[in-house]
Design an enzyme around this catalytic site. Structure first.
Site, PDB file in Angstrom:
ATOM      1  CE  LYS A  13      -1.936  -0.950   3.818  1.00 51.23           C
ATOM      2  NZ  LYS A  13      -1.344  -2.229   4.499  1.00 51.23           N
ATOM      3  NE  ARG A  88      -4.049  -1.041  10.045  1.00 50.08           N
ATOM      4  CZ  ARG A  88      -2.892  -0.523   9.188  1.00 50.08           C
ATOM      5  NH1 ARG A  88      -3.199   0.588   9.066  1.00 50.08           N
ATOM      6  NH2 ARG A  88      -1.931  -1.366   9.030  1.00 50.08           N
ATOM      7  NE  ARG A 127       7.289  -2.681   6.180  1.00 52.38           N
ATOM      8  CZ  ARG A 127       5.906  -2.604   6.228  1.00 52.38           C
ATOM      9  NH1 ARG A 127       5.512  -1.912   5.509  1.00 52.38           N
ATOM     10  NH2 ARG A 127       5.410  -2.895   7.299  1.00 52.38           N
ATOM     11  NE  ARG A 160       6.811  -0.656  10.556  1.00 52.72           N
ATOM     12  CZ  ARG A 160       5.744  -0.439   9.652  1.00 52.72           C
ATOM     13  NH1 ARG A 160       5.660   0.178   8.622  1.00 52.72           N
ATOM     14  NH2 ARG A 160       4.600  -0.950  10.534  1.00 52.72           N
ATOM     15  NE  ARG A 171       1.713  -5.029  11.534  1.00 48.59           N
ATOM     16  CZ  ARG A 171       2.712  -4.487  10.654  1.00 48.59           C
ATOM     17  NH1 ARG A 171       3.954  -5.048  11.031  1.00 48.59           N
ATOM     18  NH2 ARG A 171       2.589  -3.437   9.800  1.00 48.59           N
TER      19      ARG A 171
HETATM   20  P1  ADP Z   1       2.246  -1.829   3.132  1.00 48.29           P
HETATM   21  O1  ADP Z   1       2.279  -0.250   2.896  1.00 48.29           O
HETATM   22  O2  ADP Z   1       1.142  -2.419   2.571  1.00 48.29           O
HETATM   23  O3  ADP Z   1       2.588  -2.321   4.621  1.00 48.29           O
HETATM   24  P2  ADP Z   1       4.723  -1.713   1.835  1.00 48.29           P
HETATM   25  O4  ADP Z   1       4.448  -0.737   0.763  1.00 48.29           O
HETATM   26  O5  ADP Z   1       5.609  -0.895   2.831  1.00 48.29           O
HETATM   27  O6  ADP Z   1       3.390  -2.258   2.231  1.00 48.29           O
HETATM   28  O7  ADP Z   1       5.743  -2.781   1.265  1.00 48.29           O
HETATM   29  C1  ADP Z   1       6.047  -3.933   2.165  1.00 48.29           C
HETATM   30  C2  ADP Z   1       7.254  -4.556   1.823  1.00 48.29           C
HETATM   31  O8  ADP Z   1       7.102  -5.191   0.429  1.00 48.29           O
HETATM   32  C3  ADP Z   1       8.448  -3.396   1.517  1.00 48.29           C
HETATM   33  O9  ADP Z   1       9.829  -3.810   1.688  1.00 48.29           O
HETATM   34  C4  ADP Z   1       8.458  -2.997  -0.087  1.00 48.29           C
HETATM   35  O10 ADP Z   1       9.526  -2.398  -0.341  1.00 48.29           O
HETATM   36  C5  ADP Z   1       8.001  -4.559  -0.592  1.00 48.29           C
HETATM   37  N1  ADP Z   1       7.212  -4.695  -1.534  1.00 48.29           N
HETATM   38  C6  ADP Z   1       6.292  -3.486  -2.024  1.00 48.29           C
HETATM   39  N2  ADP Z   1       5.458  -3.903  -3.179  1.00 48.29           N
HETATM   40  C7  ADP Z   1       6.020  -4.955  -3.709  1.00 48.29           C
HETATM   41  C8  ADP Z   1       5.941  -5.927  -4.818  1.00 48.29           C
HETATM   42  N3  ADP Z   1       4.845  -5.695  -5.682  1.00 48.29           N
HETATM   43  N4  ADP Z   1       6.821  -6.836  -5.092  1.00 48.29           N
HETATM   44  C9  ADP Z   1       7.804  -7.017  -3.956  1.00 48.29           C
HETATM   45  N5  ADP Z   1       7.977  -6.536  -3.063  1.00 48.29           N
HETATM   46  C10 ADP Z   1       7.075  -5.531  -2.588  1.00 48.29           C
HETATM   47  P1  ADP Z   2       1.484  -1.719   7.691  1.00 50.39           P
HETATM   48  O1  ADP Z   2       0.971  -0.843   6.428  1.00 50.39           O
HETATM   49  O2  ADP Z   2       2.427  -2.563   7.533  1.00 50.39           O
HETATM   50  O3  ADP Z   2       0.158  -2.486   8.116  1.00 50.39           O
HETATM   51  P2  ADP Z   2       1.081   0.730   9.248  1.00 50.39           P
HETATM   52  O4  ADP Z   2       2.366   1.520   9.060  1.00 50.39           O
HETATM   53  O5  ADP Z   2       0.003   1.218   8.010  1.00 50.39           O
HETATM   54  O6  ADP Z   2       1.566  -0.773   8.870  1.00 50.39           O
HETATM   55  O7  ADP Z   2       0.607   0.772  10.666  1.00 50.39           O
HETATM   56  C1  ADP Z   2       1.370   0.332  11.520  1.00 50.39           C
HETATM   57  C2  ADP Z   2       0.650   0.045  13.030  1.00 50.39           C
HETATM   58  O8  ADP Z   2       0.145   1.568  13.256  1.00 50.39           O
HETATM   59  C3  ADP Z   2      -0.405  -0.774  12.777  1.00 50.39           C
HETATM   60  O9  ADP Z   2      -0.147  -1.910  13.044  1.00 50.39           O
HETATM   61  C4  ADP Z   2      -1.513  -0.146  13.892  1.00 50.39           C
HETATM   62  O10 ADP Z   2      -1.132  -0.477  15.280  1.00 50.39           O
HETATM   63  C5  ADP Z   2      -1.305   1.460  13.709  1.00 50.39           C
HETATM   64  N1  ADP Z   2      -2.191   1.838  12.934  1.00 50.39           N
HETATM   65  C6  ADP Z   2      -1.847   2.533  11.597  1.00 50.39           C
HETATM   66  N2  ADP Z   2      -2.947   2.973  11.247  1.00 50.39           N
HETATM   67  C7  ADP Z   2      -4.038   2.672  11.915  1.00 50.39           C
HETATM   68  C8  ADP Z   2      -5.310   2.975  11.682  1.00 50.39           C
HETATM   69  N3  ADP Z   2      -5.855   3.536  10.667  1.00 50.39           N
HETATM   70  N4  ADP Z   2      -6.278   2.544  12.859  1.00 50.39           N
HETATM   71  C9  ADP Z   2      -5.581   1.690  13.940  1.00 50.39           C
HETATM   72  N5  ADP Z   2      -4.305   1.566  14.018  1.00 50.39           N
HETATM   73  C10 ADP Z   2      -3.550   1.928  12.945  1.00 50.39           C
END
Ligand code: ADP
Ligand code: ADP
Ligand code: ZN
Length: 214
Positions: A13, A88, A127, A160, A171
């Site tokens: 995302k 979420r 990541r 992280r 998660r």
């Molecule tokens: P989210 O915001 O949904 O948690 P991220 O954008 O941070 O996800 O992506 C999670 C991990 O996967 C990061 O290390 C990112 O560089 C990698 N990643 C994102 N998109 C892809 C893809 N299409 N193929 C492989 N790895 C990806």
């Molecule tokens: P990812 O994209 O890898 O799931 P985020 O950076 O979006 O991770 O979120 C990390 C953490 O921050 C989540 O696991 C949650 O604890 C908190 N968080 C982020 N956005 C929200 C939301 N909209 N509602 C509740 N908790 C949130």
């Protein structure tokens, strides 16, 4: 253009939201980034949020909703935005809709970046996040030029705390229980679009642009 990114933790995302924000010159609003910035600054909100984040649980809705409604009312968001990590939960989605309804606006697209759980653990363990600018990389799929150093700002890269495999499992459970119901919610509103998030990053982005520009 008002866009919501949906998908499991690690689905990509944030990666895609950044590209969308750049292409369409709209702000990328990530609630995770906002919480992490608050933790770094040691604010009250940061202290409260950290306890939940460390366990892989969601921060309570009441700590999230007002913050986002405030953020999207700022001047730079008047032509749209891409929301990443919010909503979420169903109550968060309802709070967003209610706030937008008051000003006669609505969300245009909810984009679900679809990636099966099996792929997620790998994505998360590889990541790396920049402690300075929040930039995100992957040791295998999106490596930096110099290992451990952010390409964008030279900051230090870390795994992280909540990307440790045990926390990721929790998660994912939280995602299925609390966030996945949003897919039905936005399907009902006729704005859900699904992309195959297992493709490479560039192809996922091409598919998203195709959706936004029909
Ligand atoms: P989210 O915001 O949904 O948690 P991220 O954008 O941070 O996800 O992506 C999670 C991990 O996967 C990061 O290390 C990112 O560089 C990698 N990643 C994102 N998109 C892809 C893809 N299409 N193929 C492989 N790895 C990806
Ligand atoms: P990812 O994209 O890898 O799931 P985020 O950076 O979006 O991770 O979120 C990390 C953490 O921050 C989540 O696991 C949650 O604890 C908190 N968080 C982020 N956005 C929200 C939301 N909209 N509602 C509740 N908790 C949130
Ligand atoms: Zn950086």
């Amino acid at each position: 253009m008002k866009i919501i990114m949906l998908g499991a933790p690690g689905a990509g995302k944030g990666t895609q939201a950044k590209k969308i924000a750049e292409k369409y010159a709209i702000p990328h609003i990530s609630t995770g980034d906002i919480f992490r910035a608050n933790i770094k600054e040691g604010t009250e909100l940061g202290k409260k949020a950290k306890a939940y984040m460390d366990k892989g649980e969601l921060v309570p809705d009441e700590l999230v909703c007002d913050l986002v409604v405030d953020r999207i009312s700022q001047a730079d968001a008047k032509n749209g935005y891409v929301l990443d990590g919010f909503p979420r939960t169903i109550p968060q989605a309802e709070a967003l809709d209610a706030a937008l309804e008051k000003i006669n606006e609505k969300v245009d697209f909810a984009i679900d970046v679809d990636v099966p759980d099996d792929n997620i653990i790998n994505r998360m363990s590889g990541r790396r996040a920049c402690v300075s600018c929040g930039g995100t990389y992957h040791v295998e799929f999106n490596p930096t030029k110099v290992e451990g150093v952010c390409d964008a700002c030279g900051g230090k890269l870390i795994l992280r705390d909540d990307d440790q495999p045990e926390t990721v499992k929790n998660r994912l459970e939280v995602y299925h229980a609390q966030t996945q119901p949003l897919i039905a919610y936005y399907t009902e509103k006729n704005i859900l679009k699904t992309v195959d998030g297992t493709q490479d990053m560039a192809k996922v982005f091409t598919d998203i642009v195709g959706i936004l520009e029909v």
